[in-house]
Write a protein that holds these residues in place. Structure first.
Motif, PDB file in Angstrom:
ATOM      1  N   HIS A   9      26.135  40.570 -16.713  1.00  5.15           N
ATOM      2  CA  HIS A   9      24.900  41.018 -16.086  1.00  5.15           C
ATOM      3  C   HIS A   9      24.298  39.872 -15.282  1.00  5.15           C
ATOM      4  CE1 HIS A   9      20.860  42.703 -15.635  1.00  5.15           C
ATOM      5  NE2 HIS A   9      21.421  43.860 -15.901  1.00  5.15           N
ATOM      6  N   SER A  11      21.441  38.779 -15.007  1.00  4.66           N
ATOM      7  CA  SER A  11      20.454  37.978 -15.724  1.00  4.66           C
ATOM      8  C   SER A  11      21.105  36.868 -16.528  1.00  4.66           C
ATOM      9  CB  SER A  11      19.631  38.880 -16.656  1.00  4.66           C
ATOM     10  OG  SER A  11      20.471  39.450 -17.645  1.00  4.66           O
ATOM     11  N   GLU A  66      13.594  35.021 -17.479  1.00  2.02           N
ATOM     12  CA  GLU A  66      13.799  36.271 -16.749  1.00  2.02           C
ATOM     13  C   GLU A  66      12.631  36.562 -15.817  1.00  2.02           C
ATOM     14  OE1 GLU A  66      15.916  39.138 -15.280  1.00  2.02           O
ATOM     15  OE2 GLU A  66      16.671  37.973 -16.961  1.00  2.02           O
ATOM     16  N   ARG A 187      15.274  43.112 -16.983  1.00  2.00           N
ATOM     17  CA  ARG A 187      16.544  42.584 -16.489  1.00  2.00           C
ATOM     18  C   ARG A 187      17.176  43.530 -15.482  1.00  2.00           C
ATOM     19  NH1 ARG A 187      17.330  41.048 -21.938  1.00  2.00           N
ATOM     20  NH2 ARG A 187      18.596  42.904 -22.315  1.00  2.00           N
ATOM     21  N   HIS A 188      17.124  44.840 -15.797  1.00  2.00           N
ATOM     22  CA  HIS A 188      17.723  45.797 -14.870  1.00  2.00           C
ATOM     23  C   HIS A 188      16.949  45.845 -13.552  1.00  2.00           C
ATOM     24  CE1 HIS A 188      19.868  49.323 -13.461  1.00  2.00           C
ATOM     25  NE2 HIS A 188      18.707  49.827 -13.119  1.00  2.00           N
ATOM     26  N   THR A 190      15.194  43.548 -12.216  1.00  2.00           N
ATOM     27  CA  THR A 190      15.440  42.309 -11.481  1.00  2.00           C
ATOM     28  C   THR A 190      16.780  42.359 -10.770  1.00  2.00           C
ATOM     29  OG1 THR A 190      14.121  41.041 -13.066  1.00  2.00           O
ATOM     30  CG2 THR A 190      15.673  39.813 -11.709  1.00  2.00           C
TER      31      THR A 190
END
Length: 423
Positions: A9, A11, A66, A187-188, A190
């Motif tokens: 991912h 992140s 994050e 996170r998604h 971003t």
């Protein structure tokens, strides 16, 4: 022994990689004011370069968290999307494709076909299929008399709306929208924000938007096929295939995916829905202006029309076509050979999941764009979205880490597991 899988991912990428990525994007954008002859591209490059450098500074100087990356993505989106798009919408500046879509919408309302019988210049050519004209209907209905109405009728807004709506619907279909935890959702957001703010998406979003609805619909169609929804996948494919003929390779890819996961009946059902829906969308143009449609949709994009296509990036197919008739036929031959190779791969090794199907379609489209007698670098935004976005939503989907839900049909997956686990 317990083996922990590390998710790829964004992140999880290290801080220096994020910083370097934004610096590279800033350098790419900064080149547009220097080399581009298009005012829209020059303005976008100036704004985007500033936004990307600000994003690099935020990541490079801020704490490795994050939220720091989220703030950096916000800066990039502001510089590469929000500011240039707002200015270009308010001022009415756009690439010629926007004018073409809006004129096609007006012609569709007035004449039921988006094609002029005798175009007098390249701007009057409509190289898109009739579905693209639907995105120009708001301009035809609202006009451009008032500043607010002029903005609301701009085809770029509707292109962006289709892209973002399809990506949202695709994530919801995977179940990733229900991912628990604020940290996971951040996170998604971003990661998706970084994708939208990247030059490959931000530039067309601000100046033209013409290929973005196609990308969104293809992503959605593959997600629906991966989630065993054959009819819905066929409808999404029909919508995409009614925009541009470059969407047509997605039909055999989705059919191959469905055949592997749900059987031949589901695959045939989806394919028939896609073909029938596309035929209905093309019927008015075929009946009312068949010659104009053939010349503008087929001959013009391949460099064989009356007018020279502006899609002239120095790709291999274009360079071959410039050598003369023999070079043009060589480019077409290579293009057909590449398509045949991808088609054979679908039979020999059909895609087994969403990511595999998206990769296979991205490969086929990349070959098509590279080997076509006329193409531009901007077309490669479609393969990039097909490769990157499914990986982002797959990580967020429930189930095993980093993967979409299991391949078994929903009824099988719903069976309870006996106490004590499998034996």
């Amino acid at each position: 022994m317990l083996i922990q899988r590390v998710d790829a991912h964004p992140s999880a990428y290290p801080k220096p990689l994020w910083t370097a990525g934004w610096v590279v994007a800033a350098g790419w954008a900064a080149g547009f004011p220097v080399v581009s002859t298009l005012e829209t591209h020059r303005f976008w490059g100036f704004c985007a370069a500033f936004g990307y450098m600000l994003a690099a500074a935020v990541v490079g100087l801020g704490p490795d968290r994050e939220r720091t990356r989220a703030v950096a993505v916000g800066a990039a989106l502001a510089g590469a999307v929000v500011v240039p798009l707002a200015y270009l919408l308010a001022s009415g500046h756009a690439q010629s494709e926007v004018e073409v879509i809006e004129r096609a919408g007006r012609l569709l309302v007035e004449r039921a076909t988006p094609y002029l019988d005798e175009p007098r210049s390249v701007v009057e050519v409509t190289p898109y299929l009739p579905g693209m004209a639907l995105l120009g209907i708001p301009r035809a209905l609202l006009g451009a008399d008032d500043p607010v109405v002029r903005v609301l009728g701009d085809a770029r807004l509707w292109c962006a709306a289709v892209l973002l709506g399809c990506l949202w619907a695709g994530r919801s279909a995977l179940g990733a929208a229900a991912t628990p935890g604020a940290a996971a959702r951040l996170r998604h957001r971003t990661a998706v924000g970084a994708l939208v703010g990247s030059p490959v998406v931000a530039l067309p979003l601000a100046v033209s938007g013409v290929d973005l609805p196609l990308a969104g619909l293809l992503c959605l169609a593959l997600v629906l096929a991966a989630r065993h929804r054959s009819v819905a996948a066929g409808l999404a494919l029909a919508a995409a295939c009614s925009l541009k003929w470059t969407a047509w390779p997605a039909v055999p890819v989705a059919v191959a995916l469905l055949a592997h996961r749900d059987g031949l009946r589901a695959a045939v059902r989806s394919g028939l829905v896609a073909l029938a829906g596309t035929a209905v969308a093309l019927l008015p143009g075929v009946l009312l202006s068949p010659r104009a449609m053939a010349e503008q949709v087929l001959a013009f994009p391949t460099g064989r029309g009356e007018f020279t296509t502006p899609a002239s990036s120095p790709m291999p197919g274009r360079l071959l076509a410039e050598l003369g008739p023999a070079g043009w036929y060589a480019a077409v031959g290579l293009l057909l050979a590449g398509g045949l190779a991808v088609a054979v791969s679908l039979v020999v090794r059909p895609p087994r999941d969403l990511v595999a199907a998206a990769d296979r379609l991205a490969l086929g489209l990349s070959l098509a764009f590279l080997l076509a007698p006329a193409a531009r670098f901007g077309y490669l935004a479609l393969p990039v979205l097909l490769v990157v976005w499914p990986r982002l939503v797959r990580v967020g989907a429930p189930g095993r880490p980093g993967r979409e839900r299991p391949d078994a049909p929903p009824a099988v997956r719903a069976l309870p597991v006996p106490a004590g686990g499998a034996r």
